[in-house]
Enzyme design. Structure first.
Site, PDB file in Angstrom:
ATOM      1  N   ASP A   1       1.269  -1.452  -0.061  1.00  0.00           N
ATOM      2  CA  ASP A   1      -0.131   0.037   0.043  1.00  0.00           C
ATOM      3  C   ASP A   1       0.653   0.768  -0.112  1.00  0.00           C
ATOM      4  OD1 ASP A   1      -1.586   2.029   0.756  1.00  0.00           O
ATOM      5  OD2 ASP A   1      -2.291   0.724   1.998  1.00  0.00           O
TER       6      ASP A   1
ATOM      7  N   GLY B   1     -11.725   5.351 -11.032  1.00  0.00           N
ATOM      8  CA  GLY B   1     -13.225   4.417 -10.953  1.00  0.00           C
ATOM      9  C   GLY B   1     -13.219   5.096 -12.576  1.00  0.00           C
TER      10      GLY B   1
ATOM     11  N   TYR C   1     -12.043  14.007  -7.203  1.00  0.00           N
ATOM     12  CA  TYR C   1     -11.269  13.226  -8.295  1.00  0.00           C
ATOM     13  C   TYR C   1     -10.107  14.403  -9.201  1.00  0.00           C
ATOM     14  CZ  TYR C   1      -8.856  10.543 -11.956  1.00  0.00           C
ATOM     15  OH  TYR C   1      -8.275   9.647 -12.684  1.00  0.00           O
TER      16      TYR C   1
ATOM     17  N   LYS D   1      -6.913  15.289  -8.217  1.00  0.00           N
ATOM     18  CA  LYS D   1      -4.925  15.330  -9.768  1.00  0.00           C
ATOM     19  C   LYS D   1      -4.221  17.124 -10.034  1.00  0.00           C
ATOM     20  CE  LYS D   1      -5.528  11.521 -11.401  1.00  0.00           C
ATOM     21  NZ  LYS D   1      -4.508  10.224 -10.967  1.00  0.00           N
TER      22      LYS D   1
ATOM     23  N   LYS E   1     -14.878   2.004 -17.171  1.00  0.00           N
ATOM     24  CA  LYS E   1     -15.364   3.747 -17.538  1.00  0.00           C
ATOM     25  C   LYS E   1     -16.321   3.180 -19.368  1.00  0.00           C
ATOM     26  CE  LYS E   1     -12.062   5.776 -15.804  1.00  0.00           C
ATOM     27  NZ  LYS E   1     -10.812   6.688 -17.362  1.00  0.00           N
TER      28      LYS E   1
ATOM     29  N   THR F   1     -20.225  14.381 -25.230  1.00  0.00           N
ATOM     30  CA  THR F   1     -19.702  14.294 -26.654  1.00  0.00           C
ATOM     31  C   THR F   1     -18.130  14.061 -25.224  1.00  0.00           C
ATOM     32  OG1 THR F   1     -18.549  16.716 -26.371  1.00  0.00           O
ATOM     33  CG2 THR F   1     -20.155  15.366 -27.792  1.00  0.00           C
TER      34      THR F   1
HETATM   35  P1  NAD Z   1      -6.519   1.054 -12.589  1.00  0.00           P
HETATM   36  O1  NAD Z   1      -7.194   1.689 -11.156  1.00  0.00           O
HETATM   37  O2  NAD Z   1      -6.587   0.005 -13.731  1.00  0.00           O
HETATM   38  O3  NAD Z   1      -4.831   1.482 -12.067  1.00  0.00           O
HETATM   39  C1  NAD Z   1      -4.946   1.971 -10.982  1.00  0.00           C
HETATM   40  C2  NAD Z   1      -4.072   1.158  -9.622  1.00  0.00           C
HETATM   41  O4  NAD Z   1      -3.286   1.751  -8.230  1.00  0.00           O
HETATM   42  C3  NAD Z   1      -5.088  -0.186  -8.953  1.00  0.00           C
HETATM   43  O5  NAD Z   1      -4.689  -1.573  -9.641  1.00  0.00           O
HETATM   44  C4  NAD Z   1      -4.689   0.333  -7.722  1.00  0.00           C
HETATM   45  O6  NAD Z   1      -5.025  -1.089  -7.288  1.00  0.00           O
HETATM   46  C5  NAD Z   1      -3.372   0.679  -7.737  1.00  0.00           C
HETATM   47  N1  NAD Z   1      -3.830   1.522  -6.216  1.00  0.00           N
HETATM   48  C6  NAD Z   1      -4.856   2.065  -5.351  1.00  0.00           C
HETATM   49  N2  NAD Z   1      -4.707   2.843  -4.667  1.00  0.00           N
HETATM   50  C7  NAD Z   1      -3.638   2.258  -4.285  1.00  0.00           C
HETATM   51  C8  NAD Z   1      -2.233   2.200  -2.934  1.00  0.00           C
HETATM   52  N3  NAD Z   1      -3.037   2.508  -1.842  1.00  0.00           N
HETATM   53  N4  NAD Z   1      -1.152   1.947  -3.331  1.00  0.00           N
HETATM   54  C9  NAD Z   1      -0.463   0.746  -4.153  1.00  0.00           C
HETATM   55  N5  NAD Z   1      -1.168   0.936  -5.436  1.00  0.00           N
HETATM   56  C10 NAD Z   1      -2.727   1.357  -5.358  1.00  0.00           C
HETATM   57  O7  NAD Z   1      -6.560   3.022 -13.366  1.00  0.00           O
HETATM   58  P2  NAD Z   1      -5.799   2.924 -14.941  1.00  0.00           P
HETATM   59  O8  NAD Z   1      -6.603   3.408 -15.812  1.00  0.00           O
HETATM   60  O9  NAD Z   1      -4.692   2.347 -14.957  1.00  0.00           O
HETATM   61  O10 NAD Z   1      -5.619   4.784 -14.188  1.00  0.00           O
HETATM   62  C11 NAD Z   1      -3.889   4.555 -14.079  1.00  0.00           C
HETATM   63  C12 NAD Z   1      -3.502   6.560 -13.476  1.00  0.00           C
HETATM   64  O11 NAD Z   1      -3.929   6.980 -14.728  1.00  0.00           O
HETATM   65  C13 NAD Z   1      -4.330   6.774 -12.369  1.00  0.00           C
HETATM   66  O12 NAD Z   1      -3.338   7.495 -11.648  1.00  0.00           O
HETATM   67  C14 NAD Z   1      -5.501   7.968 -13.220  1.00  0.00           C
HETATM   68  O13 NAD Z   1      -6.167   8.431 -11.766  1.00  0.00           O
HETATM   69  C15 NAD Z   1      -4.898   8.611 -14.070  1.00  0.00           C
HETATM   70  N6  NAD Z   1      -6.035   8.332 -15.525  1.00  0.00           N
HETATM   71  C16 NAD Z   1      -6.472   7.334 -16.428  1.00  0.00           C
HETATM   72  C17 NAD Z   1      -7.219   7.872 -17.575  1.00  0.00           C
HETATM   73  C18 NAD Z   1      -8.069   6.028 -17.827  1.00  0.00           C
HETATM   74  O14 NAD Z   1      -9.142   6.566 -18.646  1.00  0.00           O
HETATM   75  N7  NAD Z   1      -7.817   5.316 -18.066  1.00  0.00           N
HETATM   76  C19 NAD Z   1      -8.106   9.123 -16.937  1.00  0.00           C
HETATM   77  C20 NAD Z   1      -7.151   9.725 -17.043  1.00  0.00           C
HETATM   78  C21 NAD Z   1      -5.702   9.923 -15.455  1.00  0.00           C
END
Ligand code: NAD
Length: 331
Positions: A55, A81, A154, A158, A197, A224
């Site tokens: 963690d 999420g 969220y 960021k 998503k 959109t």
């Molecule tokens: P995801 O939820 O699949 O991956 C995030 C990972 O962080 C998860 O595996 C989770 O277990 C891990 N995590 C959460 N809390 C934790 C902790 N306390 N210690 C260790 N690990 C922890 O999300 P993703 O889609 O792979 O996104 C990755 C990054 O990109 C994130 O920061 C997200 O906010 C950012 N992001 C993603 C999107 C998208 O469309 N997927 C868009 C904008 C920004």
């Protein structure tokens, strides 16, 4: 820094969607990779050489993870999420506390280890809601971020963390990189359970629906968005990290579609005709699109794959998951 003769990299959030794809890409380039996450990837074995289950809110876990000076650090871990998780208000305190704590811990450990460059994944959710009210003409240029008015906690987290990484650049001579991702999608992403998503949720609903049946859509479907395929997200991430530009910069697609159009595209891929049933649900802003001018200028790169190609690959993968879950083919 090298592990043996290879460049080494640390990926925080390596058990997640983008992180697991990024690890695979780094491995294909010959890097030695350490991943850290609360969990292993959900849909495939990790490709990382070393994987710490831990963690990152816990400073001792950060000490173990950042126990050397990595050549590249990617910080993707976040409490995260889709709209069903972010916009209901029910998870706001956790989202803010968990993600801010991870960023505070990881960045400071990297600084203390004399690591100069950490990639941070911010989100288009930090853009002000007032610039995203017109679905046909949203403004998501990087310099439109202020006066700040994200529409979710969220997004506020960021924005805070972006500023944190940039403050370490200013005060501690770091060279952190900040990207603003716009709706990343693809195979091996969350596709059910409430954290998925829109593209994954729509692929799942279409895969589960009978031909000539119906599909539920949150809102009127005229909002959109643009969606970036995972391989292009990883490409943009590496290009930014290895460039001389610090960001913040958008990493997204500028092929803007309505949610109704997205549903039609997935129905075409599936060969199904479905009636759209618009129901109340969390929708987010009315319009959002990636503005890629700064990305093109500073990185000399823009994503090139049309949305439909990524949707085909994603639908095929999600359809297989649905069939596996049901133990039988959906007709
Ligand atoms: P995801 O939820 O699949 O991956 C995030 C990972 O962080 C998860 O595996 C989770 O277990 C891990 N995590 C959460 N809390 C934790 C902790 N306390 N210690 C260790 N690990 C922890 O999300 P993703 O889609 O792979 O996104 C990755 C990054 O990109 C994130 O920061 C997200 O906010 C950012 N992001 C993603 C999107 C998208 O469309 N997927 C868009 C904008 C920004």
């Amino acid at each position: 820094m090298v592990e043996g003769n290879r460049k080494n990299a640390l990926v925080c959030g390596a058990g997640g969607f983008i992180g697991s794809h990024l690890v695979r890409r780094l491995k294909s380039e010959g890097c030695w990779v350490r991943g850290v996450d609360l969990k292993f990837p959900d849909f495939a074995e990790t490709d990382a050489d070393d994987f710490i289950i831990g963690d990152l809110r816990d400073q001792q876990v950060c000490d173990r993870a950042v126990d050397r000076s990595f050549g590249e650090v990617y910080q993707l871990a976040a409490d995260m999420g889709g709209a069903g998780y972010i916009f209901t208000g029910e998870h706001d305190a956790d989202i803010m506390h968990n993600s801010a704590t991870i960023n505070l811990n990881v960045l400071d450990r990297c600084y203390k280890r004399n690591i100069k460059r950490v990639f941070y994944s911010s989100s288009a959710c930090m853009y002000p809601a007032y610039n995203q009210e017109d679905p046909d003409n949203p403004n998501c240029a990087e310099d439109s971020a202020y006066p700040a008015a994200p529409d979710s906690e969220y997004g506020w987290e960021k924005l805070f963390s972006e500023r944190l990484y940039i403050a370490y650049n200013r005060n501690h001579a770091m060279r952190n990189r900040v990207a603003r991702y716009h709706n990343i999608f693809g195979p091996q992403g969350t596709w059910q359970g409430g954290k998925e998503k829109a593209p994954a949720a729509i692929c799942r609903k279409v895969a589960m629906a009978r031909d000539n049946g119906e599909i539920e859509i949150w809102g009127d479907g005229n909002q959109t968005r643009s969606f970036l395929y995972i391989d292009e997200c990883v490409e943009g991430t590496l290009r930014l990290t290895r460039s001389s530009f610090e960001g913040p910069v958008n990493i997204g697609s500028d092929e803007q579609v309505t949610i109704n159009r997205l549903v039609d595209m997935v129905c075409d891929i599936a060969g199904k005709t479905l009636h759209k049933n618009h129901v109340p649900g969390p929708e987010g802003v009315r319009g959002r699109n990636s503005d890629n001018r700064l990305t093109a200028q500073e990185l000399g790169w823009a994503p090139s794959q049309p949305l439909v190609r990524g949707l085909e690959a994603t639908y095929e993968w999600i359809e297989r998951q649905v069939h596996k879950n049901e133990g039988t083919h959906v007709m």
